[in-house]
Write a protein that holds these residues in place. Structure first.
Motif, PDB file in Angstrom:
ATOM      1  N   ARG A 144       0.829  -1.213   0.000  1.00 40.40           N
ATOM      2  CA  ARG A 144       0.000   0.000   0.000  1.00 40.40           C
ATOM      3  C   ARG A 144       0.858   1.256   0.000  1.00 40.40           C
ATOM      4  O   ARG A 144       0.557   2.218  -0.702  1.00 40.40           O
ATOM      5  N   LEU A 145       1.916   1.257   0.803  1.00 39.01           N
ATOM      6  CA  LEU A 145       2.794   2.415   0.819  1.00 39.01           C
ATOM      7  C   LEU A 145       3.505   2.574  -0.524  1.00 39.01           C
ATOM      8  O   LEU A 145       3.681   3.692  -1.010  1.00 39.01           O
ATOM      9  N   ALA A 146       3.890   1.454  -1.141  1.00 41.78           N
ATOM     10  CA  ALA A 146       4.579   1.520  -2.427  1.00 41.78           C
ATOM     11  C   ALA A 146       3.671   2.127  -3.506  1.00 41.78           C
ATOM     12  O   ALA A 146       4.121   2.976  -4.288  1.00 41.78           O
ATOM     13  N   THR A 147       2.408   1.734  -3.532  1.00 41.58           N
ATOM     14  CA  THR A 147       1.495   2.310  -4.527  1.00 41.58           C
ATOM     15  C   THR A 147       1.239   3.784  -4.237  1.00 41.58           C
ATOM     16  O   THR A 147       1.152   4.593  -5.159  1.00 41.58           O
ATOM     17  N   MET A 148       1.145   4.144  -2.955  1.00 38.71           N
ATOM     18  CA  MET A 148       0.929   5.551  -2.628  1.00 38.71           C
ATOM     19  C   MET A 148       2.140   6.398  -3.005  1.00 38.71           C
ATOM     20  O   MET A 148       1.992   7.511  -3.515  1.00 38.71           O
ATOM     21  N   VAL A 149       3.340   5.865  -2.787  1.00 39.69           N
ATOM     22  CA  VAL A 149       4.557   6.594  -3.160  1.00 39.69           C
ATOM     23  C   VAL A 149       4.608   6.789  -4.668  1.00 39.69           C
ATOM     24  O   VAL A 149       4.964   7.866  -5.154  1.00 39.69           O
ATOM     25  N   CYS A 150       4.234   5.755  -5.415  1.00 38.61           N
ATOM     26  CA  CYS A 150       4.226   5.880  -6.886  1.00 38.61           C
ATOM     27  C   CYS A 150       3.227   6.928  -7.344  1.00 38.61           C
ATOM     28  O   CYS A 150       3.493   7.688  -8.274  1.00 38.61           O
ATOM     29  N   LYS A 151       2.064   6.983  -6.702  1.00 39.72           N
ATOM     30  CA  LYS A 151       1.071   7.980  -7.082  1.00 39.72           C
ATOM     31  C   LYS A 151       1.526   9.389  -6.731  1.00 39.72           C
ATOM     32  O   LYS A 151       1.302  10.329  -7.491  1.00 39.72           O
ATOM     33  N   LYS A 152       2.177   9.545  -5.571  1.00 40.48           N
ATOM     34  CA  LYS A 152       2.663  10.867  -5.175  1.00 40.48           C
ATOM     35  C   LYS A 152       3.803  11.338  -6.084  1.00 40.48           C
ATOM     36  O   LYS A 152       3.978  12.523  -6.316  1.00 40.48           O
ATOM     37  N   ALA A 153       4.591  10.379  -6.604  1.00 41.47           N
ATOM     38  CA  ALA A 153       5.714  10.727  -7.477  1.00 41.47           C
ATOM     39  C   ALA A 153       5.298  10.796  -8.952  1.00 41.47           C
ATOM     40  O   ALA A 153       6.143  11.001  -9.817  1.00 41.47           O
ATOM     41  N   ASP A 154       4.013  10.600  -9.246  1.00 39.94           N
ATOM     42  CA  ASP A 154       3.486  10.604 -10.622  1.00 39.94           C
ATOM     43  C   ASP A 154       4.194   9.586 -11.504  1.00 39.94           C
ATOM     44  O   ASP A 154       4.601   9.872 -12.629  1.00 39.94           O
ATOM     45  N   ILE A 155       4.335   8.362 -10.976  1.00 38.71           N
ATOM     46  CA  ILE A 155       4.936   7.263 -11.724  1.00 38.71           C
ATOM     47  C   ILE A 155       3.819   6.324 -12.140  1.00 38.71           C
ATOM     48  O   ILE A 155       2.959   5.971 -11.324  1.00 38.71           O
ATOM     49  N   ASP A 156       3.832   5.914 -13.399  1.00 42.99           N
ATOM     50  CA  ASP A 156       2.834   4.985 -13.916  1.00 42.99           C
ATOM     51  C   ASP A 156       2.996   3.646 -13.216  1.00 42.99           C
ATOM     52  O   ASP A 156       4.092   3.090 -13.132  1.00 42.99           O
ATOM     53  N   LEU A 192      10.081   8.646   0.515  1.00 40.37           N
ATOM     54  CA  LEU A 192      10.262   7.669   1.593  1.00 40.37           C
ATOM     55  C   LEU A 192      11.034   8.268   2.768  1.00 40.37           C
ATOM     56  O   LEU A 192      10.841   7.853   3.915  1.00 40.37           O
ATOM     57  N   ALA A 193      11.900   9.226   2.506  1.00 44.05           N
ATOM     58  CA  ALA A 193      12.672   9.838   3.589  1.00 44.05           C
ATOM     59  C   ALA A 193      11.790  10.725   4.471  1.00 44.05           C
ATOM     60  O   ALA A 193      11.935  10.714   5.695  1.00 44.05           O
ATOM     61  N   ASN A 194      10.904  11.495   3.870  1.00 41.44           N
ATOM     62  CA  ASN A 194      10.009  12.350   4.671  1.00 41.44           C
ATOM     63  C   ASN A 194       8.610  12.332   4.058  1.00 41.44           C
ATOM     64  O   ASN A 194       8.233  13.236   3.311  1.00 41.44           O
ATOM     65  N   PRO A 195       7.807  11.323   4.378  1.00 41.68           N
ATOM     66  CA  PRO A 195       6.487  11.166   3.753  1.00 41.68           C
ATOM     67  C   PRO A 195       5.455  12.194   4.213  1.00 41.68           C
ATOM     68  O   PRO A 195       4.510  12.467   3.484  1.00 41.68           O
ATOM     69  N   ARG A 196       5.620  12.800   5.389  1.00 41.66           N
ATOM     70  CA  ARG A 196       4.640  13.767   5.868  1.00 41.66           C
ATOM     71  C   ARG A 196       4.628  15.032   5.007  1.00 41.66           C
ATOM     72  O   ARG A 196       3.599  15.706   4.913  1.00 41.66           O
ATOM     73  N   GLN A 197       5.744  15.356   4.359  1.00 39.90           N
ATOM     74  CA  GLN A 197       5.775  16.540   3.493  1.00 39.90           C
ATOM     75  C   GLN A 197       4.997  16.321   2.209  1.00 39.90           C
ATOM     76  O   GLN A 197       4.659  17.276   1.515  1.00 39.90           O
ATOM     77  N   PHE A 198       4.716  15.057   1.890  1.00 40.42           N
ATOM     78  CA  PHE A 198       3.979  14.740   0.664  1.00 40.42           C
ATOM     79  C   PHE A 198       2.555  14.291   0.972  1.00 40.42           C
ATOM     80  O   PHE A 198       1.940  13.550   0.210  1.00 40.42           O
ATOM     81  N   ASN A 199       2.025  14.720   2.123  1.00 38.23           N
ATOM     82  CA  ASN A 199       0.645  14.470   2.539  1.00 38.23           C
ATOM     83  C   ASN A 199       0.288  12.993   2.656  1.00 38.23           C
ATOM     84  O   ASN A 199      -0.832  12.597   2.359  1.00 38.23           O
ATOM     85  N   ILE A 200       1.232  12.194   3.084  1.00 41.45           N
ATOM     86  CA  ILE A 200       0.914  10.808   3.421  1.00 41.45           C
ATOM     87  C   ILE A 200       0.434  10.808   4.864  1.00 41.45           C
ATOM     88  O   ILE A 200       1.095  11.379   5.737  1.00 41.45           O
ATOM     89  N   PRO A 201      -0.739  10.208   5.145  1.00 40.29           N
ATOM     90  CA  PRO A 201      -1.319  10.332   6.488  1.00 40.29           C
ATOM     91  C   PRO A 201      -0.454   9.685   7.571  1.00 40.29           C
ATOM     92  O   PRO A 201       0.353   8.805   7.307  1.00 40.29           O
ATOM     93  N   VAL A 202      -0.662  10.115   8.803  1.00 38.94           N
ATOM     94  CA  VAL A 202       0.144   9.657   9.931  1.00 38.94           C
ATOM     95  C   VAL A 202      -0.051   8.169  10.168  1.00 38.94           C
ATOM     96  O   VAL A 202       0.896   7.449  10.514  1.00 38.94           O
TER      97      VAL A 202
END
Length: 150
Positions: free
Chosen positions: A40-52, A72-82
């Protein structure tokens, strides 16, 4: 594995956060090879980074890999929930953060050492190599020194 068309810039093995990542798998599942990153985190990171999400990991550019590392280093800056993070309200700093790769291993080791040092029940169970989370131990888990009638 499905058929992958070879490009000149295709990488079969990527090195992301001290982890070898298979370049032939899709990006979201390739990121799960990093310790501390689930599906789930991997898919969210891909969506936040605009990767297909249908893209293979070996097809990623250097910029895309760097954006994945920064997310992945600082996910809170990219609006990933706590509640997505694996280290909420850290004991030392009191901050919410997400630990990956080597940081996860070292932090777990430090936590166990702290529990053993202050003689916490959970730390003692770890020290004695017994079950920690309240499981029954009378009849199950008989391996090692508990086996035998001596």
């Amino acid at each position: 594995m499905s058929f992958v068309v070879e490009d000149n810039d295709f990488q079969h093995i990527l090195r992301i956060l001290n982890t070898n990542v298979d370049g032939r798998t899709k990006v979201a599942y390739a990121l799960t090879k990093i310790r501390g990153v689930g599906r789930r985190l991997a898919t969210m990171v891909c969506k936040k980074a605009d990767i297909d999400l249908n893209k293979r990991a070996g097809e990623l550019s250097e910029e895309e890999i760097e954006t994945v590392k920064t997310i992945l280093a600082n996910p809170r800056q990219f609006n990933i929930p706590v509640w997505f993070l694996n280290r909420q309200k850290d004991r030392k700093e009191g901050k919410d953060k997400h630990l990956v790769a080597n940081h996860l291993d070292s932090t777990m080791r430090e936590d166990l050492e702290r529990m053993k040092k202050i003689r916490l029940h959970r730390g003692l169970r770890h020290f004695w190599s017994l079950r920690v989370r309240g499981q029954h131990t009378k009849t199950t888990g008989r391996r090692g020194k508990t086996v035998g009638a001596h």
